[in-house]
Each structure stands twice: as structure tokens, then as C-alpha cells.
Design an enzyme around this catalytic site. Structure first.
Site, mmCIF file in Angstrom:
data_model
loop_
_atom_site.group_PDB
_atom_site.id
_atom_site.type_symbol
_atom_site.label_atom_id
_atom_site.label_comp_id
_atom_site.label_asym_id
_atom_site.label_seq_id
_atom_site.Cartn_x
_atom_site.Cartn_y
_atom_site.Cartn_z
ATOM 1 N N LYS C 97 0.872 -1.172 0.000
ATOM 2 C CA LYS C 97 0.000 0.000 0.000
ATOM 3 C C LYS C 97 0.911 1.224 0.000
ATOM 4 O O LYS C 97 1.640 1.463 0.954
ATOM 5 C CB LYS C 97 -0.893 0.016 1.241
ATOM 6 C CG LYS C 97 -1.603 1.353 1.452
ATOM 7 C CD LYS C 97 -2.510 1.347 2.669
ATOM 8 C CE LYS C 97 -2.874 2.773 3.069
ATOM 9 N NZ LYS C 97 -3.777 2.848 4.226
ATOM 10 N N GLY C 158 -7.952 8.792 9.850
ATOM 11 C CA GLY C 158 -8.143 8.771 11.300
ATOM 12 C C GLY C 158 -9.228 9.679 11.837
ATOM 13 O O GLY C 158 -9.377 9.821 13.039
ATOM 14 N N GLY C 185 -11.152 7.385 6.765
ATOM 15 C CA GLY C 185 -12.293 8.257 7.007
ATOM 16 C C GLY C 185 -13.570 7.536 7.407
ATOM 17 O O GLY C 185 -14.466 8.127 8.000
ATOM 18 N N ASN C 206 -9.412 1.053 9.857
ATOM 19 C CA ASN C 206 -8.598 0.743 11.016
ATOM 20 C C ASN C 206 -9.155 1.441 12.254
ATOM 21 O O ASN C 206 -9.705 0.816 13.153
ATOM 22 C CB ASN C 206 -7.152 1.172 10.723
ATOM 23 C CG ASN C 206 -6.158 0.699 11.785
ATOM 24 O OD1 ASN C 206 -4.974 0.633 11.543
ATOM 25 N ND2 ASN C 206 -6.611 0.347 12.973
#
Lengths: 66, 368, 260
Positions: C97, C158, C185, C206
Site C-alpha cells: 500500500k 483517522g 475516514g 482501522n
């Protein structure tokens, strides 16, 4: 002799190999990756890689991330 | 990869089977989607969707105002040359037709430019037949150089060219390429184009993308509706082609024309009669499918029809059109490429547009 | 019906990718992977701290799960390339990534550097999944550069703010031939569901799980929402008719003038 390990100066014995260094730090070779003077060195070559004065070594591992 | 590969995907598609399977529910859903896909477009072209013409027209009207405002851009054709090496059975310039042939000298081109300028028009389209040894790229370039003094926008409707030739003309000041595939039906195309360079279906099909690669500002494509007995098929492929170009060449403005076949010299019988209702269905379907696409309607259409479609999706109309060589400045009677139907002059056209609550626009572009 | 996600040449059943950062205790990671059903897990590469005696995060990740190392910490293409090569050398596969962030205020990705890194790494045989702002031109360049998917952000990383960039992501879904994976997001399962309804190929998240009161239960909630959204997308959303017959018809003239 002096080397740079993860950005810090460190004193090590003459004529040691990369593998010796890693084992002396109690690291599991299977979970880390090593960059030796900005080149990636495969695990198989660690035992043949003899450290020299002023070598720069980065030891990295995976951590949690998104 | 070219549009030909895209064409092949649908070439043997069973349109009639698809159309007969279209349900009312599908039509309503396709009309109301905010973003239509190629299948929605085909649903809206189905015979059954003509029952929903008013709903489609209402949405087409809203979308057109949203993207273009209440405006109609006016332009006029300037025929440079009617020499032609093709035998296209439906065309008045067919090389086997015994008509007087003429190519304007550069002085005559300037006289035409002055005559057109006096009407207030600023956008022109220059046309030639397909005789690249007579109406050469160099000749078209020279004409463009002269016309640039009079017109901020110069379109070409000429024979299919190589990318490098388009580059030469773009550099000279041409900003729009109009090229019609006439029919996307490859077999019919072969029959209708008896001989001449235009017989090469694929070369013509890929001409718009060659122009896009030559960095032309805009391309305008279309099919001559009525050549194929299944006009819906040609309508579909026109939309597919426009969609393909728009997706691949984001910096080129893509527009379509909806010409339907008109009487002309020769004895060609059209494959189908495309009626007003069909024309409107195609126009509103393409507007719903591609909300930002330019739609051009020429003076092939009569004044009543043209006035009434102003709110439906059209963005560009020709006015004061003369389809013979040199006809703007010289009343010598050369044969036209086809017979125009709306004979109003530019002023009358302007007033007709105002009467509908729209603004006629003479210039919407100026290269600096 | 078969509905599989293909990235590179790997076929995935699950369309939920999860991260391994920010957990109060890495020991919960196996449970979270299990409940989320995720088959792709992101990790980061960091300089070893010789004093830190904590368990290696890889020890918590089952072997059948595909690792997606990120290049977090990279501020330009060269650093991202360096990290990617190190990650591959660590023996965790060739997926990467790309995350190039040179902006410490909003943590927004750098499109230009991301394209450069993608081009280099794709040529070296990496399966590159670049994290980007949902910019069509950047995404198109990434297609040309050889990316295996594009991963636009729904909102700054985040922030848990949801699909703030919805319109732009929709454009990528419509125009880009690669899988579009919404990354960053997503705060709630309903956000992930919405992304999937729009036609996103997958979601990567996450913080939304890691910062929940009960991360394991939240992982399960996301698993359901991603599946629900995907099914809704496949089923084809219904629509409400907005264009009824108007009182002043636009097509009335067709009956009053001659027909052609």
C-alpha cells in the site's frame, strides 16, 4: 570498531558478521529485515557479511498500521 | 485498442430481443437514475420507452438548462469544394452524379467569409468532398488561415485524415472536427459506399480518435439516420461512440449531430423513415445518458420542428445554410449537397430563438 | 452467484480490509480478524526498538491472511520505494500500500509522489495499492502506472468522519477500470455500507474498529455492513420517479406538426 545501528553509534568487536550482531541483540531473524549501507541484505547472506568501521545498519520490523 | 473493438462487442448484439424484453419498470428506473450506463441508454431507445417520451423530455430539458443554460449556438456551413472521388449512394456530391464541380479560390473563400460575417455569425464549418488531391490538406490549411481573420471558431467536415494531418490543421486554427460515420452497420456501410477512399469503414470510424490524439478541441460525430432500417441501432452506436471518446479523451469536447436523410439529387431510397417522435426520443435519450454532450441540429430539419425542439436538448443549430459551393457570396446556381428545409435567414432564426425564451449565441469560444 | 474481488491475481471473498494500528492490546487482533472476516490486513514497517520487548505483530496474524504492508512514514516516492523493497525482503509477499504523506497538518496523500512510486514498484513486480485523494486525473495516471487498485480516502485519515468525498469517489468508481477501495475516514458501519452500495470494490478501515469500545463487536458489525452494501449494489437500487407528466408538455407539438 564503531558502527551506526538504527541511527545510533555503537561499539562492536572487529570481524563480526551481521548475523552475530543480530543474535547478540536477541532478535528473531524471521521477523526482521535488515538494510546494510542502504542495501537490503537477504538472511542467507547475513553470516557472510562482515561488518566494517562506520557501516550503517538499519533493522526494521512490522508493527501495527492502517 | 480503438472504437472498432468496442463496436465489435455489440456488432452481433440482438437489439430486437433486448428491446422486446424491456419493462416499464426498467424504463422508469433508467429515466430517474442520476447517472445512466450504456444499458440504460439502450433501454431509453427502445420502442417501449417512446411511451415515456414526455417524462424523458422533462428531464432532458432540466439537464440541458443545468449544463448549457437557455442558449443555442448558431453556426453556418461554408462549402469550399464539391469535387469528390466517392460514390456514396445517398449523397448529392457522389462522383457519378453529373453536377457542376467547383473549388473556391482563396479570394472566393475571403468573399464568402465577408458575406457570412455580415450576418453576424462567428462559428463556421468548412466542407469539402473527398478529393484529397484537389482539396488538399494544404488547401484546407490555407483556407483556415484566411478564415481565422473572420471567425473565432472553425470546424472542418472533410475526408478522414491521418493524425499528423489533423495536427497540421489544428495548428492552423481548426478547433472542431465533424465527421459522421453515416451508418455503424459495417455491411450496409460497404454497400452504400460503392467506391472511393471512404469505403474503408474502419479508417473513418477511427478518424475522431485520431483527431482527439491530435489535440483538437472538439469532435462532433453522428449517423445519417434512415440509412439503416433500424435507426435505433445507429442511434445506440452513436451514443456508444460518443461515450467512448468522452471517456478516453477527457480534454476533448464531444458532441453529436442527429442528421436524418433528406431528398437530394440521385435515386437513393432510405432504409427507414425516421419520424419526429423518433428524433425526439433519440435526442432526449442521449441527453439523459450524457448530460454534458453537445447536440447539433441542422437546417435539414424544418422550422416548426426546429423551433419545438429548442427546449429539449439541442445546443447548436445551423442557420442561413447554403449547401452549394460559393453560395453565400455568389448566386450562381451550383447543386447543393442536400436540400435544406429550414430556409430562414440568420435574423429570422435569431428571433425564433428569442421567441422561445432562449438566447442565440454567436461566439462561445476564442483561442488565445 | 459468484462475486469475488480480484486484486492482482488473487481472488478474495471478503471485501473488508482492516488495519492493525492503534489497538489497546495487539492480543485482540486474531479475534478481530476472525470476526471481521478480513483476508487482507495492513501492517507498517518500523525501525526496531531494541528495548521494546513486545511481541511482533506478525505473530498475531494468521498465515492464511494476506499482508498488505504500507509505506507510512514515506514523505516522497524514493522513501516509499525503499520501504516497499524492505517490506518485500521481509518475506511477506509482494503487495504494497503506497502511502506518501508530506503534509503533517491534514495527513493528505501526495498524488504526484504516489504516482512516481507506483510506476517504479509496479515495474519491479509489486502489486501496488496506492492511497490517494479521490482525484480522477491522479487515478487515471495510476492506472497507466500499473497500479492494481486505487484507494481513495473518504475523509482525512483517522477522522472517522465518513464519506465526505462521496461525489468524487463515485466518479472514480464510474471512470476507473481498477477496483476502487475506500480507505480512510470511514467511521461507522453505515459509511462502509454506503461506499459499497455506490459500487466500491472494498473498504479498508482501522481507526473505526480500533477506537470502538468493543473492537471485536465492531469488527463484526463492519463485516455485516460491507456485505449488505455489496448485496444492495448487486441487487440494483430502486429509484423514485421524479419526472411525472407536466402540465405544459414539451412533446405535445409532435401531434400537431407533420411527422417528418
Amino acid at each position: 570498531m564503531k558502527i551506526i545501528l538504527n541511527g545510533k553509534k555503537e561499539n562492536v568487536q572487529e570481524n563480526i558478521t551481521l548475523m552475530d550482531l543480530i543474535l547478540s541483540k536477541n532478535l528473531n531473524p524471521d521477523t526482521i529485515v535488515v538494510e546494510y549501507n542502504l542495501n537490503i541484505v537477504k538472511k542467507e547472506e547475513w553470516s557472510n557479511t562482515f561488518l566494517k568501521e562506520n557501516d550503517s545498519i538499519e533493522v526494521l520490523r512490522f508493527v501495527g498500521g492502517g | 485498442m480503438s472504437f472498432y473493438d468496442e463496436y465489435l462487442k455489440y456488432k452481433n448484439f440482438n437489439f430486437n430481443k433486448f428491446f422486446s424484453s424491456v419493462t416499464d419498470n426498467q424504463i422508469i428506473k433508467s429515466i430517474n437514475k442520476s447517472k445512466l450506463n450504456i444499458e440504460d441508454f439502450l433501454v431509453l431507445l427502445s420502442p417501449k420507452a417512446s411511451n415515456y417520451l414526455e417524462e424523458m423530455a422533462q428531464k432532458a430539458h432540466k439537464l440541458t438548462i443545468q449544463h448549457f443554460g437557455k442558449t443555442i449556438l448558431l453556426y453556418t456551413p461554408l462549402y469550399l469544394s464539391n469535387y469528390c472521388t466517392n460514390q456514396c449512394v445517398y449523397c448529392g456530391f457522389n462522383c457519378s452524379n453529373k453536377i457542376k464541380r467547383k473549388q473556391l479560390s482563396l479570394e472566393e473563400v475571403e468573399a464568402e467569409a465577408k458575406a457570412i460575417t455580415s450576418t453576424g455569425l462567428k462559428h463556421i464549418i468548412i466542407l469539402t468532398g473527398d478529393a484529397r488531391k484537389i482539396a488538399t490538406v494544404e488547401y484546407i490549411k490555407e483556407c483556415t488561415r484566411i478564415l481565422k481573420k473572420y471567425f473565432p471558431s472553425i470546424a472542418i467536415e472533410v475526408y478522414a485524415m491521418e493524425q499528423e494531418e489533423y495536427e497540421i490543421l489544428v495548428k492552423a486554427g481548426v478547433d472542431l472536427l465533424t465527421i459522421y460515420q453515416e451508418t455503424y452497420n459495417e455491411e450496409l456501410y460497404d454497400k452504400l459506399h460503392v467506391k472511393g477512399p471512404k469505403k474503408n469503414y474502419r479508417y473513418r470510424l477511427e478518424a475522431p480518435e485520431r483527431a482527439c490524439r491530435a489535440n483538437i478541441r472538439a469532435v462532433n460525430i453522428g449517423a445519417l439516420l434512415g440509412l439503416d432500417k433500424e435507426w435505433r441501432r445507429d442511434a445506440f452506436f452513436t451514443g456508444l461512440h460518443a461515450f467512448y471518446l468522452q471517456n478516453l479523451y477527457l480534454d476533448t469536447e464531444v458532441s453529436i449531430s442527429l442528421p436524418r436523410i433528406r431528398p437530394h439529387v440521385g435515386s437513393f431510397k432510405p432504409g427507414a423513415i425516421v419520424n419526429n417522435r423518433d428524433m425526439v426520443q433519440f435526442m432526449v435519450a442521449i441527453r439523459l445518458f450524457m448530460p454534458r454532450i453537445g447536440i447539433t441540429i441542422s437546417t435539414r430539419e424544418n422550422s416548426k420542428f426546429r423551433d419545438n425542439i429548442i427546449p429539449l436538448g439541442v445546443t447548436k443549430m445551423s442557420a442561413g445554410s447554403i449547401t452549394s459551393v460559393g453560395g453565400h457570396s455568389n448566386k450562381d446556381n451550383y447543386t447543393g449537397q442536400f436540400e435544406t428545409s429550414d430556409k430562414r435567414d440568420v435574423n429570422q432564426m435569431k428571433n425564433a430563438i428569442y421567441k422561445r425564451g432562449y438566447q442565440p449565441v454567436f461566439k462561445d469560444w476564442h483561442a488565445i | 452467484m459468484e462475486d469475488k474481488l480480484v486484486i492482482g491475481d488473487v481472488v478474495l471473498e471478503s471485501r473488508l480490509f482492516i488495519g492493525t494500528g492503534k489497538y489497546s492490546d495487539d492480543k485482540m487482533i486474531p479475534k478481530i480478524i476472525e470476526k471481521s472476516g478480513a483476508q487482507v490486513i495492513t501492517v507498517a514497517l518500523r525501525r526496531m526498538d531494541f528495548e521494546d520487548k513486545s511481541e511482533n505483530v506478525l505473530n498475531y496474524i494468521p498465515k492464511n491472511v494476506r499482508l498488505l504492508p504500507n509505506t507510512s512514514g514515506a514523505r516522497n516516492a524514493n522513501e516509499a520505494v525503499r520501504i516497499a523493497r524492505l517490506a518485500r525482503a521481509a518475506g511477506c509477499g509482494n503487495w504494497i500500500k503506497i502511502e506518501v504523506i508530506s503534509d503533517n497538518k491534514y495527513l493528505l496523500p501526495d498524488g504526484y509522489e504516489t504516482i512516481k512510486a507506483t510506476e517504479i514498484l509496479a515495474k519491479e513486480g509489486f502489486v501496488v495499492l496506492p492511497y490517494i485523494s479521490p482525484d480522477l486525473m491522479v487515478a487515471k495516471s495510476l492506472v497507466d502506472a500499473g497500479a492494481a487498485a486505487v484507494m481513495p480516502l473518504g475523509a482525512p485519515i483517522g477522522t472517522n468522519r465518513g464519506l465526505k468525498t462521496k461525489e468524487l469517489i463515485q466518479i472514480l468508481i464510474d471512470e476507473i477500470s481498477l477496483p476502487v477501495i475506500v480507505d480512510a475516514g470511514i467511521g461507522k458501519p453505515s459509511d462502509a455500507c454506503e461506499a459499497m452500495e455506490m459500487g466500491a470494490a472494498a473498504c479498508l478501515l482501522n481507526t473505526a474498529i480500533a477506537s470502538a469500545e468493543d473492537p471485536v463487536l465492531m469488527a463484526e458489525a463492519f463485516s455485516h455492513s460491507v456485505k449488505a452494501g455489496r448485496k444492495a449494489y448487486l441487487a440494483g437500487l430502486g429509484s423514485v420517479s421524479k419526472y411525472a407528466n407536466a402540465s405544459s408538455p414539451l412533446t405535445g407539438f409532435l401531434d400537431s406538426i407533420e411527422n417528418c
